[in-house]
Scaffold this motif. Structure first.
Motif, PDB file in Angstrom:
ATOM      1  N   GLU A 239       0.662  -1.230  -0.078  1.00  0.00           N
ATOM      2  CA  GLU A 239      -0.036   0.073   0.140  1.00  0.00           C
ATOM      3  C   GLU A 239       0.879   1.238   0.067  1.00  0.00           C
ATOM      4  OE1 GLU A 239      -1.951  -3.440   1.052  1.00  0.00           O
ATOM      5  OE2 GLU A 239      -0.446  -2.639   2.208  1.00  0.00           O
ATOM      6  N   GLU A 240       2.022   1.398   0.846  1.00  0.00           N
ATOM      7  CA  GLU A 240       2.966   2.522   0.793  1.00  0.00           C
ATOM      8  C   GLU A 240       3.488   2.521  -0.483  1.00  0.00           C
ATOM      9  OE1 GLU A 240       3.949   4.886   3.303  1.00  0.00           O
ATOM     10  OE2 GLU A 240       1.788   4.407   3.360  1.00  0.00           O
TER      11      GLU A 240
ATOM     12  N   GLU B 205       2.550   1.667  -3.484  1.00  0.00           N
ATOM     13  CA  GLU B 205       1.409   2.267  -4.366  1.00  0.00           C
ATOM     14  C   GLU B 205       1.100   3.589  -4.077  1.00  0.00           C
ATOM     15  OE1 GLU B 205      -1.860  -0.475  -4.645  1.00  0.00           O
ATOM     16  OE2 GLU B 205      -0.515  -2.211  -5.055  1.00  0.00           O
ATOM     17  N   ARG B 206       0.999   4.165  -2.704  1.00  0.00           N
ATOM     18  CA  ARG B 206       0.858   5.457  -2.472  1.00  0.00           C
ATOM     19  C   ARG B 206       2.145   6.398  -2.958  1.00  0.00           C
ATOM     20  NH1 ARG B 206       2.304   9.142   0.912  1.00  0.00           N
ATOM     21  NH2 ARG B 206       3.562   7.837   2.166  1.00  0.00           N
TER      22      ARG B 206
END
Length: 137
Positions: free
Chosen positions: A24-25, A27-28
């Motif tokens: 998730e990080e 992708e962020r």
């Protein structure tokens, strides 16, 4: 002192990913560039050397030799490769434009006779490039 710049081109794929971060990080931070399948660019590099003009040849460096060095040290290693998967220096470094410039500097430093490496510029796209002058090489 005079500066001479030679250009070269290569095509390569890469993705941005930091294994210490969660998916998730990644992708962020990296957005679409975090796609582990990668994406490609047609890179242009400019390598600038500095030196004195040879009074016999009128050159700072033998242009054929400079072209051969760029081909051997950079183009043949990076061209049509997936940088993350096939180029050793990117096994531990994210192949950003900035890191590619540093890696090319390291590949060329000390290998160009009768001159010193002054700058490596890497264009990832026409409107995006990074310059490295060796301060941290």
């Amino acid at each position: 002192m005079i500066f001479l710049t030679r250009k070269a081109e290569f095509s390569a794929a890469h993705y941005y990913w930091n294994d210490t971060l969660s998916p998730e990080e990644n992708e962020r931070i990296f957005g679409k560039c975090a796609n582990r399948n990668g994406h490609g660019h047609n890179y242009t590099i400019e390598v600038t050397v500095a030196g004195e003009i040879d009074p016999v040849s009128g050159f700072v460096v033998d242009l054929k030799e400079l072209k051969a060095i760029l081909e051997r040290e950079v183009v043949s290693v990076y061209d049509h490769r997936h940088l993350n998967l096939e180029v050793p220096e990117f096994a531990t470094a994210i192949p950003t434009t900035e890191n590619i410039a540093v890696a090319i500097w390291r590949r060329l430093d000390g290998k160009i006779p009768n001159s010193r490496l002054h700058r490596v510029r890497v264009y990832e796209m026409a409107d995006l490039f990074a310059d490295f002058y060796g301060e941290f090489a």
